[in-house]
Structure formats: structure tokens, C-alpha cells
Design an enzyme around this catalytic site. Structure first.
Site, PDB file in Angstrom:
ATOM      1  CD  GLU A 175      -2.757  -1.444  -7.871  1.00 46.23           C
ATOM      2  OE1 GLU A 175      -1.670  -1.033  -8.349  1.00 46.23           O
ATOM      3  OE2 GLU A 175      -3.827  -0.836  -8.015  1.00 46.23           O
ATOM      4  CG  HIS A 196       0.981   0.116 -12.271  1.00 43.18           C
ATOM      5  ND1 HIS A 196      -0.261   0.303 -12.848  1.00 43.18           N
ATOM      6  CD2 HIS A 196       1.866   0.777 -13.064  1.00 43.18           C
ATOM      7  CE1 HIS A 196      -0.127   1.037 -13.941  1.00 43.18           C
ATOM      8  NE2 HIS A 196       1.148   1.329 -14.096  1.00 43.18           N
ATOM      9  CB  CYS A 236      -3.129  -3.476 -11.031  1.00 45.73           C
ATOM     10  SG  CYS A 236      -1.590  -2.554 -11.266  1.00 45.73           S
ATOM     11  CB  CYS A 290      -4.654   0.292 -14.157  1.00 48.69           C
ATOM     12  SG  CYS A 290      -3.255  -0.819 -14.431  1.00 48.69           S
TER      13      CYS A 290
END
Lengths: 156, 156
Positions: B55, B53, B86, B83
Site C-alpha cells: 500500500e 509495504h 498502511c 496494517c
């Protein structure tokens, strides 16, 4: 090999790599069709990567081994109950099943904050652990609009 | 540069890298002492890594840039509310602050299940998303015992 043997392999990885004290005491393996396809262990300090928990490193290695971003049909064996990061990574990876030996309480006893993270998420109070600020931007919403309009997008 | 400018940079990364449809529409930057030290964007499909992801990739890049496994004093700017994976990665990385633009509801609208993950964690029902089995092993508990006994261990 069955669940117990695969889980013992995850524990053996934890024992082996944490013996020197520079890798956290956690190990994991990913199994598909009765075979180990990837192994992982904690490399947060040794690899200078706070995301390099055993489960995450095993998931990454398994995706590389299988040439895919999804691990459907795989079981993740972990020496300890996955923290929320690793649990979420397993969900995103679409693994079928997670089997673990030690618990978040055991991890807390060994000095690892997993339970604190679980509790902050359970109580919907992420701000207890890190300051969170929501700054809405129209440009960010437009990115999602364009994504939805794009017929070439690869959903996952 | 201030919060808004750094956040717009995160959004610009999301827009740029998702335009072709093979990177998810998410971007992030890490800032320390008023300077961007790392940038990230979603590479789940393009990089065949479900943990990639925006991040997480930004956190990894920042640790590499700063030669450390901790990001104290850093702010994470993300085009969308992180999420649980992250968010947890940011907590483990010890960032000071998270600033985000779009929300988990916006992500759901764009086809991403973040809210489902948040709800399973909130309700303490991880088994709703993936089968979980606890198989206690004495060997796993011994790994933690040995960790605690080892004076050479690097706590983190």
C-alpha cells in the site's frame, strides 16, 4: 553523546528544515552503537510523499546506510511522539527503542491529526477516518497458501 | 472495471511478485476516476525497506504520477487488510476509500504480525512492542511555536 544530545539533534533537524514553512516541523535520527547512522525530516509537501514523515525517512535512510531491512540494536530519536504510521514503521523495522520529545497533544496543537488517528485505532473504528470495505476473494487466500507452501520464501 | 476487478489486480500483483519468495505476498492498486493510476507490491526484503509495504509503495507511486501529496478522490485496493502503518499512510494521503480482500487474521496465518500491532495500538500499549521513552525538551516545543507563528507555513 547520550539520549539528550541525540534527541536535541532530532529537534535541530525539525527546526532547520521547517523554517521555510514547506517541511513539517518534525525531525528524527537513528543511532546505533552510540553513533548517528541516519537523519530524517518531514518531506510530505516538499517531496510530495504523504509517507515521508521524519521517522519514516530516517528509517529508510538507516536501512540504506546499513544495507539491511532490519534495524535491530538501533534507537529512534524523534522530535515528537511518532504517529501510528511511524510507530508501526519502527516496529516493522525492529528498532530496540524510541525516544521522543514533544507529544501527540503538542502535535495536535501545531495542527497535526496524530491523536485522531490514535483514537480511531484505539476504538477499532478505522471507518471513522476513511471508508473501509471488505470484499473477500478466494484468489487472495490462495496467495497466502502458496506463500506458506514455498520453501524458498524469505520470512521477515 | 469495478471493485472486484481492481481488487483482483491487486491480488494478481501479490501473486506475481511473491512467487520467488523474496517479496511478501501483498499487492495494491490506486484508482481514480475508474482508472488505475499506480500499482504497488511488497518490497521490504528485496528493496531493503521495512516501510515498503504494497500500500505504501502504491501511495508513493500514485503521488508521483499525480504530482501531489494528496490522493483525494482515490480508492486504495489491497490484497489484504492494511496494517496500521498502511492504514495510517492512507489516512495521511486522504484517500476516499479502502477496499481489501484478505484479513489481518489471514495475514497472521501467513506469518505476518499485523494483528499484534493492531492490538498494541488498541490497548494503548505501544511499549509492549518497542521500548518507548518520553524526554520532554523545551527546544521541541519551541519548534511547534515557531511553526504556528510562521505565516509562510504550508498546512497539510
Amino acid at each position: 553523546m547520550g539520549d539528550r544530545e541525540f534527541l536535541e539533534r532530532a529537534v535541530a533537524l525539525a527546526a532547520e528544515h521547517s523554517a521555510d514553512g514547506d517541511c513539517g516541523p518534525f525531525g528524527a535520527v537513528l543511532v546505533k552503537d552510540g553513533r548517528i547512522i541516519a537523519e530524517g525530516w518531514n518531506r510530505v509537501v516538499s517531496g510530495q510523499d504523504p509517507t515521508a514523515h521524519a521517522e519514516v525517512t530516517a528509517i529508510r535512510a538507516a536501512c540504506e546506510a546499513l544495507d539491511t531491512h532490519e534495524l535491530k540494536g538501533c534507537t529512534l530519536y524523534s522530535s515528537c511522539e511518532p504517529c501510528p504510521m511511524c510507530f508501526s514503521a519502527a516496529v516493522w523495522a525492529r528498532v530496540d527503542r524510541i525516544v521522543y520529545a514533544e507529544t501527540r497533544e503538542g502535535a495536535a496543537r501545531a495542527g497535526f491529526d496524530d491523536d485522531r488517528l490514535y483514537r480511531a485505532l484505539q476504538d477499532c473504528e478505522p471507518g471513522r477516518l476513511v471508508r473501509m470495505e471488505h470484499l473477500p476473494l478466494a484468489s487472495a487466500t490462495r496467495v497466502f497458501d502458496r506463500w506458506l507452501e514455498n520453501d524458498e520464501r524469505i520470512d521477515y
